[in-house]
Design a protein around this motif. Structure first.
Motif, PDB file in Angstrom:
ATOM      1  N   ALA A 125       3.854 -65.024 -23.985  1.00 37.90           N
ATOM      2  CA  ALA A 125       3.511 -64.609 -22.623  1.00 37.90           C
ATOM      3  C   ALA A 125       3.762 -65.731 -21.622  1.00 37.90           C
ATOM      4  CB  ALA A 125       2.054 -64.166 -22.561  1.00 37.90           C
ATOM      5  N   LYS A 126       3.488 -66.960 -22.004  1.00 32.40           N
ATOM      6  CA  LYS A 126       3.677 -68.060 -21.046  1.00 32.40           C
ATOM      7  C   LYS A 126       5.152 -68.293 -20.714  1.00 32.40           C
ATOM      8  CE  LYS A 126       3.502 -71.985 -24.212  1.00 32.40           C
ATOM      9  NZ  LYS A 126       2.617 -72.982 -24.780  1.00 32.40           N
ATOM     10  N   LYS A 127       6.059 -67.872 -21.633  1.00 35.81           N
ATOM     11  CA  LYS A 127       7.491 -67.989 -21.375  1.00 35.81           C
ATOM     12  C   LYS A 127       7.990 -66.880 -20.447  1.00 35.81           C
ATOM     13  CE  LYS A 127       8.188 -69.839 -25.985  1.00 35.81           C
ATOM     14  NZ  LYS A 127       8.639 -69.529 -27.337  1.00 35.81           N
ATOM     15  N   ARG A 128       7.296 -65.744 -20.431  1.00 34.21           N
ATOM     16  CA  ARG A 128       7.798 -64.565 -19.732  1.00 34.21           C
ATOM     17  C   ARG A 128       7.114 -64.244 -18.413  1.00 34.21           C
ATOM     18  NH1 ARG A 128       8.319 -63.678 -25.152  1.00 34.21           N
ATOM     19  NH2 ARG A 128      10.230 -62.642 -25.814  1.00 34.21           N
ATOM     20  N   PHE A 129       5.894 -64.728 -18.215  1.00 31.72           N
ATOM     21  CA  PHE A 129       5.122 -64.332 -17.040  1.00 31.72           C
ATOM     22  C   PHE A 129       4.582 -65.535 -16.294  1.00 31.72           C
ATOM     23  CE2 PHE A 129       4.513 -61.052 -20.337  1.00 31.72           C
ATOM     24  CZ  PHE A 129       5.075 -59.966 -19.685  1.00 31.72           C
ATOM     25  N   LYS A 130       4.421 -65.375 -14.973  1.00 30.97           N
ATOM     26  CA  LYS A 130       3.811 -66.416 -14.140  1.00 30.97           C
ATOM     27  C   LYS A 130       2.711 -65.770 -13.319  1.00 30.97           C
ATOM     28  CE  LYS A 130       6.681 -70.005 -14.774  1.00 30.97           C
ATOM     29  NZ  LYS A 130       6.828 -69.833 -16.202  1.00 30.97           N
ATOM     30  N   LEU A 131       1.600 -66.471 -13.179  1.00 37.53           N
ATOM     31  CA  LEU A 131       0.507 -65.988 -12.350  1.00 37.53           C
ATOM     32  C   LEU A 131       0.725 -66.453 -10.913  1.00 37.53           C
ATOM     33  CD1 LEU A 131      -1.426 -64.706 -14.429  1.00 37.53           C
ATOM     34  CD2 LEU A 131      -3.197 -66.160 -13.511  1.00 37.53           C
ATOM     35  N   THR A 132       0.584 -65.552  -9.951  1.00 39.72           N
ATOM     36  CA  THR A 132       0.751 -65.924  -8.552  1.00 39.72           C
ATOM     37  C   THR A 132      -0.597 -66.362  -7.976  1.00 39.72           C
ATOM     38  OG1 THR A 132       0.370 -63.674  -7.799  1.00 39.72           O
ATOM     39  CG2 THR A 132       2.651 -64.297  -8.218  1.00 39.72           C
ATOM     40  N   LYS A 133      -0.565 -66.867  -6.769  1.00 41.42           N
ATOM     41  CA  LYS A 133      -1.769 -67.347  -6.113  1.00 41.42           C
ATOM     42  C   LYS A 133      -2.780 -66.214  -5.880  1.00 41.42           C
ATOM     43  CE  LYS A 133      -3.017 -70.179  -2.155  1.00 41.42           C
ATOM     44  NZ  LYS A 133      -2.527 -70.797  -0.914  1.00 41.42           N
ATOM     45  N   ASN A 134      -2.270 -65.014  -5.619  1.00 39.90           N
ATOM     46  CA  ASN A 134      -3.131 -63.861  -5.356  1.00 39.90           C
ATOM     47  C   ASN A 134      -3.652 -63.181  -6.618  1.00 39.90           C
ATOM     48  OD1 ASN A 134      -2.702 -64.251  -2.649  1.00 39.90           O
ATOM     49  ND2 ASN A 134      -0.984 -62.837  -2.562  1.00 39.90           N
ATOM     50  N   GLY A 135      -3.285 -63.709  -7.798  1.00 38.66           N
ATOM     51  CA  GLY A 135      -3.768 -63.135  -9.047  1.00 38.66           C
ATOM     52  C   GLY A 135      -2.870 -62.082  -9.650  1.00 38.66           C
ATOM     53  N   LYS A 136      -1.728 -61.836  -9.024  1.00 36.51           N
ATOM     54  CA  LYS A 136      -0.768 -60.896  -9.602  1.00 36.51           C
ATOM     55  C   LYS A 136       0.058 -61.615 -10.660  1.00 36.51           C
ATOM     56  CE  LYS A 136      -0.133 -57.882  -5.625  1.00 36.51           C
ATOM     57  NZ  LYS A 136       0.843 -57.348  -4.660  1.00 36.51           N
ATOM     58  N   ILE A 137       0.706 -60.840 -11.523  1.00 34.18           N
ATOM     59  CA  ILE A 137       1.532 -61.431 -12.568  1.00 34.18           C
ATOM     60  C   ILE A 137       2.985 -61.075 -12.297  1.00 34.18           C
ATOM     61  CG2 ILE A 137       1.968 -61.566 -15.036  1.00 34.18           C
ATOM     62  CD1 ILE A 137      -0.982 -60.641 -15.404  1.00 34.18           C
ATOM     63  N   LYS A 138       3.804 -62.122 -12.171  1.00 38.16           N
ATOM     64  CA  LYS A 138       5.211 -61.940 -11.855  1.00 38.16           C
ATOM     65  C   LYS A 138       6.008 -61.891 -13.155  1.00 38.16           C
ATOM     66  CE  LYS A 138       7.627 -65.104  -9.442  1.00 38.16           C
ATOM     67  NZ  LYS A 138       8.118 -65.864  -8.299  1.00 38.16           N
ATOM     68  N   ARG A 139       7.018 -61.013 -13.193  1.00 33.37           N
ATOM     69  CA  ARG A 139       7.874 -60.898 -14.367  1.00 33.37           C
ATOM     70  C   ARG A 139       9.320 -60.726 -13.932  1.00 33.37           C
ATOM     71  NH1 ARG A 139       9.916 -55.824 -15.248  1.00 33.37           N
ATOM     72  NH2 ARG A 139       8.910 -54.124 -14.141  1.00 33.37           N
ATOM     73  N   SER A 140      10.243 -60.959 -14.858  1.00 30.77           N
ATOM     74  CA  SER A 140      11.648 -60.700 -14.547  1.00 30.77           C
ATOM     75  C   SER A 140      12.005 -59.308 -15.032  1.00 30.77           C
ATOM     76  CB  SER A 140      12.541 -61.747 -15.206  1.00 30.77           C
ATOM     77  OG  SER A 140      12.316 -61.745 -16.597  1.00 30.77           O
ATOM     78  N   ARG A 141      13.098 -58.780 -14.539  1.00 29.34           N
ATOM     79  CA  ARG A 141      13.489 -57.412 -14.864  1.00 29.34           C
ATOM     80  C   ARG A 141      14.286 -57.346 -16.168  1.00 29.34           C
ATOM     81  NH1 ARG A 141      12.783 -53.880 -10.485  1.00 29.34           N
ATOM     82  NH2 ARG A 141      12.247 -54.976  -8.591  1.00 29.34           N
ATOM     83  N   ALA A 142      14.275 -56.182 -16.778  1.00 28.26           N
ATOM     84  CA  ALA A 142      15.004 -55.945 -18.022  1.00 28.26           C
ATOM     85  C   ALA A 142      16.448 -55.523 -17.719  1.00 28.26           C
ATOM     86  CB  ALA A 142      14.293 -54.870 -18.822  1.00 28.26           C
ATOM     87  N   TYR A 143      17.243 -55.329 -18.753  1.00 22.60           N
ATOM     88  CA  TYR A 143      18.636 -54.848 -18.690  1.00 22.60           C
ATOM     89  C   TYR A 143      19.591 -55.826 -18.016  1.00 22.60           C
ATOM     90  CZ  TYR A 143      16.013 -50.605 -19.616  1.00 22.60           C
ATOM     91  OH  TYR A 143      15.137 -49.690 -20.127  1.00 22.60           O
ATOM     92  N   ARG A 144      19.368 -57.109 -18.171  1.00 22.67           N
ATOM     93  CA  ARG A 144      20.251 -58.082 -17.533  1.00 22.67           C
ATOM     94  C   ARG A 144      20.835 -59.080 -18.522  1.00 22.67           C
ATOM     95  NH1 ARG A 144      22.123 -60.874 -13.322  1.00 22.67           N
ATOM     96  NH2 ARG A 144      21.485 -62.986 -13.708  1.00 22.67           N
ATOM     97  N   ARG A 145      20.726 -58.813 -19.815  1.00 21.44           N
ATOM     98  CA  ARG A 145      21.180 -59.782 -20.812  1.00 21.44           C
ATOM     99  C   ARG A 145      22.642 -59.602 -21.218  1.00 21.44           C
ATOM    100  NH1 ARG A 145      17.700 -63.729 -20.275  1.00 21.44           N
ATOM    101  NH2 ARG A 145      15.588 -63.019 -20.454  1.00 21.44           N
TER     102      ARG A 145
END
Length: 67
Positions: A12-32
């Motif tokens: 999870a720590k490799k794939r997600f980042k916590l924002t200041k507002n408490g939301k979780i940011k992720r990258s999109r799929a289908y780009r590999r």
């Protein structure tokens, strides 16, 4: 007696980042791979980050206890 430290899930720590507002940011799929048949407009759109759905947020916050 001190509480035990919680372990962060390393996948999870490799794939997600916590924002200041408490939301979780992720990258999109289908780009590999197989990008030749996808339009330029689509691949450009897939570069944009997005946020995790609120139904998955609670589970992910357990995986990332220290942000």
């Amino acid at each position: 007696m001190a509480k035990m430290k919680l372990k962060t899930l390393s996948g999870a720590k490799k794939r997600f980042k916590l924002t200041k507002n408490g939301k979780i940011k992720r990258s999109r799929a289908y780009r590999r791979h197989i990008l030749t048949k996808k339009t330029t407009k689509l691949t450009r759109g897939l570069r944009m980050p997005c946020y995790v759905d609120k139904t998955n947020e609670a589970a992910l916050k357990k995986m990332l206890p220290y942000g």
